[in-house]
Write a protein that holds these residues in place. Sequence first.
Motif, PDB file in Angstrom:
ATOM      1  N   PHE A 121       0.864  -1.177   0.000  1.00  0.00           N
ATOM      2  CA  PHE A 121       0.000   0.000   0.000  1.00  0.00           C
ATOM      3  C   PHE A 121       0.905   1.233   0.000  1.00  0.00           C
ATOM      4  CE2 PHE A 121      -2.794  -3.285   1.197  1.00  0.00           C
ATOM      5  CZ  PHE A 121      -4.103  -2.852   1.097  1.00  0.00           C
ATOM      6  N   LYS A 122       0.621   2.187  -0.894  1.00  0.00           N
ATOM      7  CA  LYS A 122       1.528   3.328  -1.087  1.00  0.00           C
ATOM      8  C   LYS A 122       0.945   4.669  -0.651  1.00  0.00           C
ATOM      9  CE  LYS A 122       4.813   0.941  -3.174  1.00  0.00           C
ATOM     10  NZ  LYS A 122       6.103   0.683  -2.502  1.00  0.00           N
ATOM     11  N   LYS A 123      -0.382   4.760  -0.564  1.00  0.00           N
ATOM     12  CA  LYS A 123      -1.018   6.012  -0.125  1.00  0.00           C
ATOM     13  C   LYS A 123      -1.534   5.771   1.291  1.00  0.00           C
ATOM     14  CE  LYS A 123      -4.974   9.048  -1.019  1.00  0.00           C
ATOM     15  NZ  LYS A 123      -5.870   8.578   0.063  1.00  0.00           N
ATOM     16  N   ILE A 124      -0.952   6.464   2.248  1.00  0.00           N
ATOM     17  CA  ILE A 124      -1.201   6.179   3.658  1.00  0.00           C
ATOM     18  C   ILE A 124      -1.831   7.393   4.341  1.00  0.00           C
ATOM     19  CG2 ILE A 124      -0.144   5.520   5.838  1.00  0.00           C
ATOM     20  CD1 ILE A 124       0.048   3.329   3.713  1.00  0.00           C
ATOM     21  N   HIS A 125      -3.051   7.210   4.823  1.00  0.00           N
ATOM     22  CA  HIS A 125      -3.707   8.269   5.605  1.00  0.00           C
ATOM     23  C   HIS A 125      -3.412   8.015   7.077  1.00  0.00           C
ATOM     24  CE1 HIS A 125      -7.704  10.101   7.262  1.00  0.00           C
ATOM     25  NE2 HIS A 125      -6.650  10.866   7.524  1.00  0.00           N
ATOM     26  N   LEU A 126      -2.634   8.896   7.672  1.00  0.00           N
ATOM     27  CA  LEU A 126      -2.285   8.799   9.090  1.00  0.00           C
ATOM     28  C   LEU A 126      -3.360   9.494   9.915  1.00  0.00           C
ATOM     29  CD1 LEU A 126       1.464   9.802   8.673  1.00  0.00           C
ATOM     30  CD2 LEU A 126       0.594   7.476   9.009  1.00  0.00           C
ATOM     31  N   ASP A 127      -4.060   8.738  10.744  1.00  0.00           N
ATOM     32  CA  ASP A 127      -5.148   9.312  11.531  1.00  0.00           C
ATOM     33  C   ASP A 127      -5.058   8.816  12.966  1.00  0.00           C
ATOM     34  OD1 ASP A 127      -7.410  10.366  12.610  1.00  0.00           O
ATOM     35  OD2 ASP A 127      -8.824   9.304  11.304  1.00  0.00           O
ATOM     36  N   CYS A 128      -4.513   9.649  13.822  1.00  0.00           N
ATOM     37  CA  CYS A 128      -4.377   9.308  15.252  1.00  0.00           C
ATOM     38  C   CYS A 128      -5.241  10.224  16.099  1.00  0.00           C
ATOM     39  CB  CYS A 128      -2.915   9.412  15.671  1.00  0.00           C
ATOM     40  SG  CYS A 128      -1.842   8.224  14.842  1.00  0.00           S
ATOM     41  N   SER A 129      -6.380  10.627  15.572  1.00  0.00           N
ATOM     42  CA  SER A 129      -7.234  11.605  16.246  1.00  0.00           C
ATOM     43  C   SER A 129      -8.120  10.998  17.330  1.00  0.00           C
ATOM     44  CB  SER A 129      -8.113  12.308  15.213  1.00  0.00           C
ATOM     45  OG  SER A 129      -8.978  11.360  14.599  1.00  0.00           O
ATOM     46  N   MET A 130      -8.212   9.665  17.366  1.00  0.00           N
ATOM     47  CA  MET A 130      -9.142   9.024  18.287  1.00  0.00           C
ATOM     48  C   MET A 130      -8.551   8.920  19.690  1.00  0.00           C
ATOM     49  SD  MET A 130      -8.726   7.459  15.193  1.00  0.00           S
ATOM     50  CE  MET A 130      -9.688   7.231  13.696  1.00  0.00           C
ATOM     51  N   SER A 131      -9.321   9.294  20.684  1.00  0.00           N
ATOM     52  CA  SER A 131      -8.885   9.155  22.077  1.00  0.00           C
ATOM     53  C   SER A 131      -8.977   7.695  22.502  1.00  0.00           C
ATOM     54  CB  SER A 131      -9.755  10.003  23.000  1.00  0.00           C
ATOM     55  OG  SER A 131      -9.564  11.376  22.751  1.00  0.00           O
ATOM     56  N   ASP A 141      -3.950  18.844  19.075  1.00  0.00           N
ATOM     57  CA  ASP A 141      -3.271  18.723  17.779  1.00  0.00           C
ATOM     58  C   ASP A 141      -1.875  18.145  17.959  1.00  0.00           C
ATOM     59  OD1 ASP A 141      -5.284  19.636  16.138  1.00  0.00           O
ATOM     60  OD2 ASP A 141      -4.574  21.708  16.092  1.00  0.00           O
ATOM     61  N   GLU A 142      -1.224  18.510  19.049  1.00  0.00           N
ATOM     62  CA  GLU A 142       0.158  18.084  19.274  1.00  0.00           C
ATOM     63  C   GLU A 142       0.237  16.573  19.490  1.00  0.00           C
ATOM     64  OE1 GLU A 142      -0.142  22.165  19.379  1.00  0.00           O
ATOM     65  OE2 GLU A 142      -1.256  20.780  20.685  1.00  0.00           O
ATOM     66  N   ILE A 143      -0.667  16.015  20.302  1.00  0.00           N
ATOM     67  CA  ILE A 143      -0.660  14.570  20.538  1.00  0.00           C
ATOM     68  C   ILE A 143      -0.967  13.819  19.248  1.00  0.00           C
ATOM     69  CG2 ILE A 143      -1.812  12.659  21.726  1.00  0.00           C
ATOM     70  CD1 ILE A 143      -2.285  14.538  24.095  1.00  0.00           C
ATOM     71  N   VAL A 144      -1.977  14.278  18.525  1.00  0.00           N
ATOM     72  CA  VAL A 144      -2.351  13.645  17.258  1.00  0.00           C
ATOM     73  C   VAL A 144      -1.165  13.645  16.298  1.00  0.00           C
ATOM     74  CG1 VAL A 144      -3.831  13.839  15.219  1.00  0.00           C
ATOM     75  CG2 VAL A 144      -4.796  14.228  17.495  1.00  0.00           C
ATOM     76  N   ALA A 145      -0.501  14.784  16.181  1.00  0.00           N
ATOM     77  CA  ALA A 145       0.616  14.916  15.250  1.00  0.00           C
ATOM     78  C   ALA A 145       1.802  14.057  15.669  1.00  0.00           C
ATOM     79  CB  ALA A 145       1.029  16.380  15.133  1.00  0.00           C
ATOM     80  N   GLU A 146       2.090  14.025  16.969  1.00  0.00           N
ATOM     81  CA  GLU A 146       3.209  13.201  17.459  1.00  0.00           C
ATOM     82  C   GLU A 146       2.981  11.727  17.136  1.00  0.00           C
ATOM     83  OE1 GLU A 146       3.516  14.034  21.606  1.00  0.00           O
ATOM     84  OE2 GLU A 146       4.288  16.078  21.296  1.00  0.00           O
TER      85      GLU A 146
END
Length: 225
Positions: A121-131, A141-146
């Motif tokens: 898989f070459k297109k990767i959606h990084l989504d760490c927004s869930m608690s 935003d900082e935790i999600v981005a880290e």
Amino acid sequence: MKHLTDMVEQHKQGNTNGIYAVCSAHPLVLEAAIRYAQANNTPVLIEATSNQVDQFGGYTGMTPADFRGFVYRLADSFGFPQSQIILGGDHLGPNRWQNLSASEAMANADELIKSYVAAGFKKIHLDCSMSCEDDPVPLTDEIVAERAARLAKIAEETSLENFGTAELVYIIGTEVPVPGGAHETLTELEVTTPEAARATLEAHRHAFEKEGLSDIWPRIIGLVV
């Protein structure tokens, strides 16, 4: 990922273009997408979400490698070249494991990213927004981005280890209903403000710099709003 990076470059030069993502594991939907791409001589972008397909099988019962094989066999049956297929992973992060502690959920997310990238898989959606279970709600935003930067680093390392190169492209941001669709009726959606979009970008840029990933910033080709 030349298909996508060329498209972004053309867009920046003022040319109107775009690509749709087909996010389904239903064979009839995928057949229609492949046939349409074949008829129009275009690539086709097929994505799996983190709840459909994961290292444990997801709700489809397929791992990323299984899903890739499924799509490729379908394409082969219609004489559609595999080189014209772009595989994407959508909402990759701890979404499936929100009932666990953040450390446990992110450990699973690490393996999720590895399994997607190793499968091609070459297109990767990084989504760490869930608690997660022991997280504040909502996350900053900082935790999600880290957390996204952590997964990006794993993705790059996995790609280099398996393919000798890192040609991945990334999507960041998440201001959409949950993966797989909202569970309730949505009567309205709040439009992302320019300020919120800029804050997301800057938080991710800073987090990527901290992880030594500044050089991959040009391969972040999209922001979800």
